[in-house]
Design a protein around this motif. Structure first.
Motif, PDB file in Angstrom:
ATOM      1  N   ARG A 101       0.730  -1.335  -0.145  1.00  0.00           N
ATOM      2  CA  ARG A 101       0.129  -0.045   0.083  1.00  0.00           C
ATOM      3  C   ARG A 101       0.957   1.455   0.057  1.00  0.00           C
ATOM      4  NH1 ARG A 101      -3.728  -2.627   4.280  1.00  0.00           N
ATOM      5  NH2 ARG A 101      -5.226  -3.544   3.071  1.00  0.00           N
ATOM      6  N   HIS A 102       1.783   1.372   0.787  1.00  0.00           N
ATOM      7  CA  HIS A 102       2.667   2.533   1.100  1.00  0.00           C
ATOM      8  C   HIS A 102       3.408   2.507  -0.688  1.00  0.00           C
ATOM      9  CE1 HIS A 102       2.282   3.278   5.157  1.00  0.00           C
ATOM     10  NE2 HIS A 102       2.577   1.909   5.361  1.00  0.00           N
ATOM     11  N   ILE A 103       4.100   1.456  -1.079  1.00  0.00           N
ATOM     12  CA  ILE A 103       4.535   1.427  -2.396  1.00  0.00           C
ATOM     13  C   ILE A 103       3.664   2.055  -3.288  1.00  0.00           C
ATOM     14  CG2 ILE A 103       5.457   0.232  -4.332  1.00  0.00           C
ATOM     15  CD1 ILE A 103       6.810  -1.647  -2.007  1.00  0.00           C
ATOM     16  N   GLU A 104       2.430   1.552  -3.452  1.00  0.00           N
ATOM     17  CA  GLU A 104       1.154   2.148  -4.447  1.00  0.00           C
ATOM     18  C   GLU A 104       1.195   3.775  -4.138  1.00  0.00           C
ATOM     19  OE1 GLU A 104      -2.031  -0.144  -3.716  1.00  0.00           O
ATOM     20  OE2 GLU A 104      -1.329  -1.766  -4.931  1.00  0.00           O
ATOM     21  N   ARG A 105       1.361   4.135  -2.890  1.00  0.00           N
ATOM     22  CA  ARG A 105       0.968   5.590  -2.692  1.00  0.00           C
ATOM     23  C   ARG A 105       2.295   6.310  -3.138  1.00  0.00           C
ATOM     24  NH1 ARG A 105      -0.942   4.910   3.506  1.00  0.00           N
ATOM     25  NH2 ARG A 105      -3.096   4.337   2.901  1.00  0.00           N
ATOM     26  N   VAL A 106       3.349   5.978  -3.132  1.00  0.00           N
ATOM     27  CA  VAL A 106       4.734   6.500  -3.464  1.00  0.00           C
ATOM     28  C   VAL A 106       4.576   6.703  -5.009  1.00  0.00           C
ATOM     29  CG1 VAL A 106       7.122   6.287  -3.764  1.00  0.00           C
ATOM     30  CG2 VAL A 106       6.155   6.003  -1.382  1.00  0.00           C
ATOM     31  N   MET A 107       4.314   5.348  -5.467  1.00  0.00           N
ATOM     32  CA  MET A 107       4.125   5.165  -7.124  1.00  0.00           C
ATOM     33  C   MET A 107       3.181   6.296  -7.714  1.00  0.00           C
ATOM     34  SD  MET A 107       6.602   3.407  -8.139  1.00  0.00           S
ATOM     35  CE  MET A 107       6.113   3.117  -9.780  1.00  0.00           C
ATOM     36  N   ASP A 108       2.194   6.598  -7.178  1.00  0.00           N
ATOM     37  CA  ASP A 108       1.159   7.569  -7.459  1.00  0.00           C
ATOM     38  C   ASP A 108       1.607   9.049  -7.284  1.00  0.00           C
ATOM     39  OD1 ASP A 108      -1.526   8.411  -8.322  1.00  0.00           O
ATOM     40  OD2 ASP A 108      -1.796   9.169  -6.023  1.00  0.00           O
TER      41      ASP A 108
END
Length: 59
Positions: A12-19
């Motif tokens: 979830r954190h990785i997805e937020r950073v990628m966004d």
């Protein structure tokens, strides 16, 4: 919290950073390439046409 929960949370954190990174890239392409650079080109052309030194050349 077990190992699976930790991994799911990290994803979830990785997805937020990628966004955030995707939004930053979009900004760079649309604003910098589409607007800012053109304004700089106009300023540099005006400076050059007046015979002023060109400190940005060769950088």
């Amino acid at each position: 919290m077990d190992a699976i929960d930790i991994l799911v949370n990290e994803h979830r954190h990785i997805e937020r950073v990628m966004d955030v990174l995707e939004r930053a890239a979009h900004f760079l392409v649309t604003f910098v390439d589409g607007s800012h650079d053109a304004k700089e080109d106009e300023v540099f052309q005006a400076i050059t046409s007046r015979g002023w030194p060109q400190p940005w050349v060769g950088r």
